[in-house]
Design an enzyme around this catalytic site. Structure first.
Site, PDB file in Angstrom:
ATOM      1  N   HIS A  22      -1.432  -9.741   2.265  1.00 21.69           N
ATOM      2  CA  HIS A  22      -0.520 -10.655   1.580  1.00 21.69           C
ATOM      3  C   HIS A  22      -1.103 -12.057   1.377  1.00 21.69           C
ATOM      4  CE1 HIS A  22       4.062 -11.337   0.910  1.00 21.69           C
ATOM      5  NE2 HIS A  22       3.349 -12.067   0.063  1.00 21.69           N
TER       6      HIS A  22
ATOM      7  N   ASP B   4       7.375  -3.418  -6.339  1.00 19.03           N
ATOM      8  CA  ASP B   4       6.546  -4.232  -5.464  1.00 19.03           C
ATOM      9  C   ASP B   4       7.376  -4.905  -4.385  1.00 19.03           C
ATOM     10  OD1 ASP B   4       3.789  -5.951  -5.281  1.00 19.03           O
ATOM     11  OD2 ASP B   4       5.511  -7.259  -4.969  1.00 19.03           O
TER      12      ASP B   4
ATOM     13  N   TYR C  73       9.124  -9.691   2.792  1.00 17.43           N
ATOM     14  CA  TYR C  73      10.351  -9.753   2.003  1.00 17.43           C
ATOM     15  C   TYR C  73      11.550  -9.212   2.762  1.00 17.43           C
ATOM     16  CZ  TYR C  73       7.036 -10.238  -1.926  1.00 17.43           C
ATOM     17  OH  TYR C  73       6.024 -10.630  -2.777  1.00 17.43           O
TER      18      TYR C  73
ATOM     19  N   LYS D 165       2.927  -5.045   1.256  1.00 15.71           N
ATOM     20  CA  LYS D 165       1.878  -5.982   1.668  1.00 15.71           C
ATOM     21  C   LYS D 165       1.923  -6.205   3.173  1.00 15.71           C
ATOM     22  CE  LYS D 165       2.847  -8.371  -2.676  1.00 15.71           C
ATOM     23  NZ  LYS D 165       4.250  -7.909  -2.783  1.00 15.71           N
TER      24      LYS D 165
END
Length: 286
Positions: free
Chosen positions: A112, A44, A49, A78
């Site tokens: 997200h 994930d 990120y 996301k």
């Protein structure tokens, strides 16, 4: 490993590996490679990120080394708030994620946060899903009232809703609503991001002693046993292995209830209703 069948018919591993707060490319790549080697098949990541490319490199490396095939993996990313101001802009951003991951398809893409124009973003996800290069679509951090309104106004029902779920924030009513809509619950922060002394918590430790498991393993198993997909994170192989070693025992109903009784009824990690938090999320550009 156990699996949950999504509303698309796809099977998603109950336990996966998260890479939140691992922005260093080399560290992330090695962590994902080690996780795959340990046995994780769900990885994930997210645009926010800043490590999609590192995840992609780790996956290709693992495939090249014969550890796994692409078909055995379930890759999630996301769509970030600043990338979904319009449907076309969101769609272009999804294509960028596909390129960074260097894959022919992505197994699951989530909205997200329920902020910004997430309906426009979701229409882009629906388009990608219809085109076939995204196998499932869903949402993240959609709490009950927002989720209900969302589900009543989209064409394709979300397959997954990823929210904060752990013994100190059980969100039973939220999970009940997800199941009403056929949405699989998934936990970010299943170890409460280390809060509440979770690794040495008395209740979890005592229960763990009965099964020869750690407090962390008990917390993870509790969520998994109630049908919640979990995404523990670590860059240390020993901890990865411990987090993955939860499939050889079953918690009793009594122990499940004792763990659920730890619920505080609210998050102590983030308050999505705080205007300052909403402003911060909207101000974070990718």
């Amino acid at each position: 490993m156990e699996f949950v069948t999504l509303n698309t018919g796809a099977k998603m591993p109950i336990e996966g590996f998260g890479v939140f707060q691992v922005p260093d490319a080399a560290v992330c790549e090695q962590a994902v490679y080690d996780a795959i080697k340990t046995g994780y098949r769900l990885i994930d990541t997210a645009q926010a990120y800043m490590n999609e490319a590192a995840v992609g490199k780790a996956v290709h490396r693992a495939i090249a080394d014969g550890l796994v095939s692409r078909e055995e993996l379930f890759i999630t990313t996301k769509l970030w708030v600043s990338n979904m101001k319009t449907e076309d802009g969101a769609y272009a951003s999804l294509k960028e994620s596909l390129a960074k991951l260097d894959m022919e398809y992505i197994d699951l893409i989530l909205i997200h946060q329920p902020m910004g124009d997430y309906f426009a973003g979701y229409r882009a996800l629906e388009k990608a899903y219809k085109e076939g290069w995204v196998k499932a679509i869903g949402v993240s951090n959609f709490y009950p009232a927002i989720l209900a309104n969302f589900c009543e106004n989209v064409e394709i029902m979300p397959a997954v809703n990823q929210v904060e779920l752990h013994p100190f924030f059980t969100q039973d009513s939220a999970i009940t609503l997800m199941k009403e809509y056929g949405i699989a619950p998934q936990a970010w922060g299943p170890l409460a991001e280390g809060r509440h002394g979770i690794f040495t918590h008395h209740v979890l430790t005592v229960i763990g002693a009965k099964y020869g498991k750690t407090a962390a393993q008990i917390a993870l198993k509790w969520n998994a046993q109630r049908g919640v997909s979990i995404l523990p994170k670590s860059v240390h192989v020993e901890r990865m292995e411990q987090n993955f070693d939860i499939w050889d025992f079953t918690l009793s109903d009594e122990d499940m209830q004792k763990i659920a009784a730890l619920d505080l009824g609210h998050s102590e990690i983030v308050d999505h209703s705080d205007p300052a938090f909403v402003k911060m999320i909207n101000g974070f550009k990718i």
